[in-house]
Scaffold this motif. Structure first.
Motif, short mmCIF file in Angstrom:
data_model
loop_
_atom_site.label_atom_id
_atom_site.label_comp_id
_atom_site.label_asym_id
_atom_site.label_seq_id
_atom_site.Cartn_x
_atom_site.Cartn_y
_atom_site.Cartn_z
N UNK A 52 83.03 51.72 83.05
CA UNK A 52 82.90 51.84 81.59
C UNK A 52 81.49 51.49 81.13
N UNK A 53 80.89 50.47 81.74
CA UNK A 53 79.53 50.08 81.35
C UNK A 53 78.53 51.19 81.66
N UNK A 54 78.64 51.78 82.85
CA UNK A 54 77.72 52.86 83.22
C UNK A 54 77.85 54.02 82.24
N UNK A 55 79.09 54.38 81.93
CA UNK A 55 79.33 55.52 81.04
C UNK A 55 78.81 55.23 79.64
N UNK A 56 79.13 54.08 79.10
CA UNK A 56 78.71 53.77 77.72
C UNK A 56 77.20 53.52 77.63
N UNK A 57 76.60 52.97 78.67
CA UNK A 57 75.15 52.77 78.67
C UNK A 57 74.40 54.10 78.61
#
Length: 274
Positions: A52-57
């Protein structure tokens, strides 16, 4: 805005396919990050948070989170779990496990969807062999994605490779799908079929190709959580997926990772932007 090859099939322009590649690169980056994070002792919920962090970043949104109520940003399916495994803090990976991670992202209204199966720690040789056949069957299916072909050509190539290389189970209840402004669109893409049969393939179609293989029988059952699909006989399973566009010059893998570069070149596919 869109052309139609069939009343229900969305056809993209080259510019729209380029937008889908941008979303696909986000998914590829997330899966590369997850592959590096998979190890004994990590929970599937930790992996979900990483994705989720990779995608939202990247300015994108996880396609899966909230989809028909699904709670995770990834599907994390361990061992006998085939697809749609729900990430959980108490689902901790152990040495010798295998995990199938399915990941999707939407960016600027366009979706990318891809999956890999990863061995945890010291892998069992029988698992690695099945995983290799499953992944190669995906590439064989992708190779059929050329204008003028038929949808049945894809399933025929996938099933033929699976059954002739170890006789693994080929899960039939689930398959690939159209993709674009929605994650799941027509047509449904079977992982078995007859050559020369089915919908005609045309330039601008985008499909997610995703075979699922098992060490035992192909029969599966959905658990009481309403999501997780497991093999009925408890044997292990593998799952691989790429989002692919049909171009005038052949297939373009929109969720390609750097590790796919040589494979794409050897198979003569259209090179995506890297």
């Amino acid at each position: 805005m869109f052309g139609k090859a069939d009343p229900d099939v969305q056809i993209k322009t080259p510019e729209q396919i380029a937008e889908m590649r941008v979303a696909g690169r986000v998914v590829a980056r997330a899966l590369d990050t997850l592959r590096a994070a998979v190890r004994p002792g990590v929970s599937t919920l930790e992996l979900d948070s990483i994705a989720e962090k990779v995608i939202r970043d990247a300015g994108a949104v996880p396609s899966f989170k909230g989809y028909h109520g699904f709670p995770g940003s990834i599907c994390a399916s361990v061992n006998e779990e085939v697809v749609h495994g729900i990430p959980a803090a108490d689902r901790v990976l152990a040495d010798g496990d295998i995990i199938s991670i399915d990941c999707g992202a939407v960016l600027n209204g366009w979706h990318g969807d891809s999956a890999v199966t990863i061995a945890v720690g010291e892998a069992r040789s029988e698992d690695l062999a099945m995983m290799e056949v499953c992944e190669e069957s995906m590439w064989r299916g992708i190779a059929q994605m050329r204008p003028g072909g038929r949808l049945g050509d894809i399933g025929h190539a996938i099933d033929g490779h699976i059954t002739s290389n170890g006789g693994y189970g080929n899960v039939r209840e689930y398959g690939g799908h159209g993709i674009g402004t929605q994650m799941h669109m027509d047509p449904h893409v079977l992982n078995h079929g007859k050559r020369g049969k089915g919908l005609k393939l045309v330039e601008g179609m985008c499909l997610a190709i995703e075979p699922m293989t098992t060490l035992g029988r192909h029969d599966v059952v959905e658990l009481d959580d309403g999501w997780t699909v497991v093999t009925r006989d408890g044997r292990r399973a593998a799952h691989f997926e790429h989002t692919v566009a049909i171009t005038a010059d052949g297939p373009m893998v929109l969720t390609a990772r750097e590790s796919d570069r040589d494979k794409i070149a050897r198979m003569g596919f259209v090179q995506p932007t890297w």
